[in-house]
Design a protein around this motif. Structure first.
Motif, PDB file in Angstrom:
ATOM      1  N   ARG A 165      20.253  32.630  21.643  1.00 51.29           N
ATOM      2  CA  ARG A 165      19.461  32.193  21.055  1.00 51.29           C
ATOM      3  C   ARG A 165      18.540  33.181  20.855  1.00 51.29           C
ATOM      4  N   SER A 166      17.773  33.812  21.644  1.00 43.93           N
ATOM      5  CA  SER A 166      16.317  35.005  20.517  1.00 43.93           C
ATOM      6  C   SER A 166      17.171  35.921  19.824  1.00 43.93           C
ATOM      7  N   ILE A 167      18.037  36.149  20.715  1.00 43.90           N
ATOM      8  CA  ILE A 167      18.864  37.018  19.488  1.00 43.90           C
ATOM      9  C   ILE A 167      19.943  36.854  18.037  1.00 43.90           C
ATOM     10  N   ALA A 168      19.863  35.807  18.358  1.00 50.06           N
ATOM     11  CA  ALA A 168      20.764  34.356  17.142  1.00 50.06           C
ATOM     12  C   ALA A 168      19.523  34.643  15.804  1.00 50.06           C
ATOM     13  N   LEU A 169      19.123  34.049  16.779  1.00 49.23           N
ATOM     14  CA  LEU A 169      17.559  33.551  15.826  1.00 49.23           C
ATOM     15  C   LEU A 169      16.964  34.753  14.917  1.00 49.23           C
ATOM     16  N   ILE A 170      17.603  36.114  15.350  1.00 50.48           N
ATOM     17  CA  ILE A 170      16.425  37.812  15.121  1.00 50.48           C
ATOM     18  C   ILE A 170      17.567  37.663  14.117  1.00 50.48           C
ATOM     19  N   HIS A 171      19.269  37.649  13.892  1.00 51.47           N
ATOM     20  CA  HIS A 171      19.947  37.447  13.302  1.00 51.47           C
ATOM     21  C   HIS A 171      19.993  36.889  12.112  1.00 51.47           C
ATOM     22  N   GLU A 172      19.204  34.943  11.800  1.00 51.02           N
ATOM     23  CA  GLU A 172      19.245  34.302  10.876  1.00 51.02           C
ATOM     24  C   GLU A 172      18.041  34.114   9.877  1.00 51.02           C
ATOM     25  N   LYS A 173      16.672  34.834  11.066  1.00 47.07           N
ATOM     26  CA  LYS A 173      15.208  35.161   9.952  1.00 47.07           C
ATOM     27  C   LYS A 173      15.854  36.014   8.961  1.00 47.07           C
ATOM     28  N   LEU A 174      15.826  37.616  10.038  1.00 47.20           N
ATOM     29  CA  LEU A 174      16.475  38.211   9.252  1.00 47.20           C
ATOM     30  C   LEU A 174      17.681  38.616   7.188  1.00 47.20           C
ATOM     31  N   TYR A 175      18.895  37.654   7.776  1.00 48.56           N
ATOM     32  CA  TYR A 175      19.274  36.699   6.500  1.00 48.56           C
ATOM     33  C   TYR A 175      17.749  36.494   6.023  1.00 48.56           C
ATOM     34  N   GLN A 176      17.547  35.413   6.136  1.00 52.99           N
ATOM     35  CA  GLN A 176      16.504  34.786   5.697  1.00 52.99           C
ATOM     36  C   GLN A 176      15.888  35.489   4.389  1.00 52.99           C
ATOM     37  N   SER A 177      15.348  37.081   5.292  1.00 53.23           N
ATOM     38  CA  SER A 177      14.128  37.895   4.655  1.00 53.23           C
ATOM     39  C   SER A 177      14.818  38.523   3.124  1.00 53.23           C
ATOM     40  N   SER A 178      13.526  38.826   2.881  1.00 51.83           N
ATOM     41  CA  SER A 178      14.109  39.539   1.219  1.00 51.83           C
ATOM     42  C   SER A 178      15.080  40.777   1.330  1.00 51.83           C
ATOM     43  N   ASP A 179      14.760  41.943   1.912  1.00 47.62           N
ATOM     44  CA  ASP A 179      15.250  42.856   2.602  1.00 47.62           C
ATOM     45  C   ASP A 179      16.484  43.296   3.821  1.00 47.62           C
ATOM     46  N   CYS A 180      16.465  42.064   4.338  1.00 50.21           N
ATOM     47  CA  CYS A 180      17.414  41.829   5.356  1.00 50.21           C
ATOM     48  C   CYS A 180      17.310  42.907   6.101  1.00 50.21           C
ATOM     49  N   LYS A 181      16.037  43.590   6.700  1.00 46.78           N
ATOM     50  CA  LYS A 181      15.593  44.257   7.283  1.00 46.78           C
ATOM     51  C   LYS A 181      14.295  44.113   8.425  1.00 46.78           C
ATOM     52  N   ASN A 182      13.961  43.653   7.842  1.00 44.99           N
ATOM     53  CA  ASN A 182      12.537  43.101   8.785  1.00 44.99           C
ATOM     54  C   ASN A 182      12.513  41.362   8.589  1.00 44.99           C
ATOM     55  N   LEU A 183      11.684  41.027  10.119  1.00 40.05           N
ATOM     56  CA  LEU A 183      11.134  39.496  10.007  1.00 40.05           C
ATOM     57  C   LEU A 183      10.123  39.389   9.671  1.00 40.05           C
ATOM     58  N   ASP A 184       9.927  38.480   9.633  1.00 40.04           N
ATOM     59  CA  ASP A 184       8.114  37.516  10.239  1.00 40.04           C
ATOM     60  C   ASP A 184       7.860  37.162  11.253  1.00 40.04           C
ATOM     61  N   PHE A 185       7.387  37.889  11.899  1.00 37.29           N
ATOM     62  CA  PHE A 185       7.669  37.721  13.666  1.00 37.29           C
ATOM     63  C   PHE A 185       7.354  36.460  14.233  1.00 37.29           C
ATOM     64  N   LEU A 186       5.651  36.205  13.374  1.00 36.53           N
ATOM     65  CA  LEU A 186       5.090  35.143  13.992  1.00 36.53           C
ATOM     66  C   LEU A 186       6.659  33.773  13.458  1.00 36.53           C
ATOM     67  N   ASP A 187       6.639  33.268  12.891  1.00 33.35           N
ATOM     68  CA  ASP A 187       7.285  32.310  11.957  1.00 33.35           C
ATOM     69  C   ASP A 187       8.353  32.861  13.086  1.00 33.35           C
ATOM     70  N   TYR A 188       9.152  33.795  13.478  1.00 34.80           N
ATOM     71  CA  TYR A 188      10.533  33.536  15.115  1.00 34.80           C
ATOM     72  C   TYR A 188       9.504  33.537  16.094  1.00 34.80           C
ATOM     73  N   VAL A 189       8.916  33.545  16.757  1.00 43.04           N
ATOM     74  CA  VAL A 189       7.856  33.331  18.148  1.00 43.04           C
ATOM     75  C   VAL A 189       7.613  32.000  17.941  1.00 43.04           C
ATOM     76  N   ASN A 190       7.485  31.543  16.691  1.00 41.32           N
ATOM     77  CA  ASN A 190       7.357  30.082  16.832  1.00 41.32           C
ATOM     78  C   ASN A 190       8.594  29.550  16.956  1.00 41.32           C
ATOM     79  N   GLU A 191       9.374  29.813  16.038  1.00 39.10           N
ATOM     80  CA  GLU A 191      10.988  28.850  16.506  1.00 39.10           C
ATOM     81  C   GLU A 191      11.238  28.837  17.684  1.00 39.10           C
ATOM     82  N   LEU A 192      10.518  29.900  18.338  1.00 41.64           N
ATOM     83  CA  LEU A 192      12.034  30.802  19.413  1.00 41.64           C
ATOM     84  C   LEU A 192      10.555  29.283  20.418  1.00 41.64           C
ATOM     85  N   MET A 193       9.605  29.134  20.197  1.00 41.26           N
ATOM     86  CA  MET A 193       9.221  28.147  21.859  1.00 41.26           C
ATOM     87  C   MET A 193       9.548  26.545  20.915  1.00 41.26           C
ATOM     88  N   GLU A 194       9.757  26.613  19.754  1.00 42.38           N
ATOM     89  CA  GLU A 194      10.128  24.821  20.244  1.00 42.38           C
ATOM     90  C   GLU A 194      11.110  25.082  20.303  1.00 42.38           C
TER      91      GLU A 194
END
Length: 313
Positions: A165-194
């Motif tokens: 899930r920790s890896i799949a969530l990264i791909h999900e956040k990359l898909y939602q990002s504007s350039d598909c290459k970089n993700l907002d790490f704060l948003d990722y960590v918050n969702e992973l903790m939930e």
């Protein structure tokens, strides 16, 4: 790789070697070699397991794909630059408005096709990375299966599910990002903790997780190992740091330093003094130390006040 050699730190050769070819543009451009430094018992497929063979092949394929993509991106960049120069030059030289318009439209259509091709190649690269990450997950699941007894089957697969899930969530956040290459790490960590709190069915009033992460965007090659590291350290704290019904606090700090980054994971529980976290049978802690090494980082443990893991890279 094409008359150049790149070695990991403290690299040594031995008689137990496994290699995989590096294929670039359908040509053999070099090889990836891995050596065991200690004798291993012979199995049906030799000293290396089939799963290890798959992991090494996946790594070699990923290196080859990355090199090939870099070359194509460079060619596309040069082509686009030349194309823009041609459009500018011809625009200034054309005397008839109709001819000028027709040629400019044609050149623009070519440029748009090139950009579409470039975007298609980026999407293919993301699919390649997902495929290779899933091959890594397959290897992790196999290694996990060798470590449990029947009484721990459910817990083992829950841990594996959280890693996936920790890896799949990264791909999900990359898909939602504007350039598909970089993700907002704060948003990722918050969702992973939930997700982890829900996974272990914990009372948010009993165990509190504080996230203090700078607003940083990370590329996938850094985000994946960091995501797994945070998942392992927090999961370990949620499982073992607090007695049943005991209140607890987990804190995560991530910030950019002058020459790199720092990650601190602290919990208010106690870490067993008899365990050497760098030399343990725990697959989770083995993953943490190996991934820290993968990102060329250092890791330290402080048990003076609770349990604090500090990672610099």
């Amino acid at each position: 790789m094409e008359e150049n050699t790149f070695m990991s730190p403290h690299f040594q050769e031995s008689q137990w070697k496994q290699a995989a070819p590096l294929i670039v543009e359908n040509k053999n451009a070099g090889c990836l070699e891995v050596f065991y430094l200690e004798n291993k018992p012979q199995a049906a497929e030799g000293p290396f397991l089939r799963e290890e063979r798959k992991l090494i092949d996946a790594l070699a394929e990923r290196v080859g794909d990355a090199i090939e993509l870099m070359r194509v991106e460079k060619e596309l960049s040069n082509y686009r630059k030349n194309l823009e120069e041609i459009v500018e030059k011809r625009t200034s030289e054309l005397t008839f408005v109709n001819q000028q318009l027709q040629k400019e439209i044609a050149e623009r259509e070519r440029a748009e096709r090139s950009l579409r091709e470039f975007e298609d190649m980026r999407i293919k690269e993301i699919h390649h990375r997902i495929k290779n990450n899933l091959q890594v997950v397959s290897g992790l699941l196999y290694l996990e299966s060798t470590n449990y007894n029947p009484n721990k089957v459910v817990e083992a697969f829950k841990q594996s599910e959280n890693r996936v899930r920790s890896i799949a969530l990264i791909h999900e956040k990359l898909y939602q990002s504007s350039d598909c290459k970089n993700l907002d790490f704060l948003d990722y960590v918050n969702e992973l903790m939930e997700y982890l709190m829900h996974s272990y069915d914990l009372d948010n009033n009993k165990v509190i997780v504080n996230v203090n992460v700078d607003k940083i965007h990370l590329e996938m090659d850094r985000a994946v190992p960091l995501g797994i590291i945070i998942n392992e350290l927090v999961s370990n704290a949620l499982q073992h740091a607090f007695n049943e019904g005991q209140d607890g606090v987990i804190e995560i700090h991530f910030a950019k330093e002058n020459s790199g980054y720092s990650l601190i994971v602290n919990d208010s529980g106690d870490f067993p003094k008899e365990i050497d976290f760098k030399n343990t049978e725990s697959l989770g802690l083995q993953l943490v130390t190996n991934l820290v090494s993968q990102i060329d980082g250092t890791i330290d443990l402080n048990t003076a006040e609770g349990t604090t893991f500090t990672i610099h890279f």
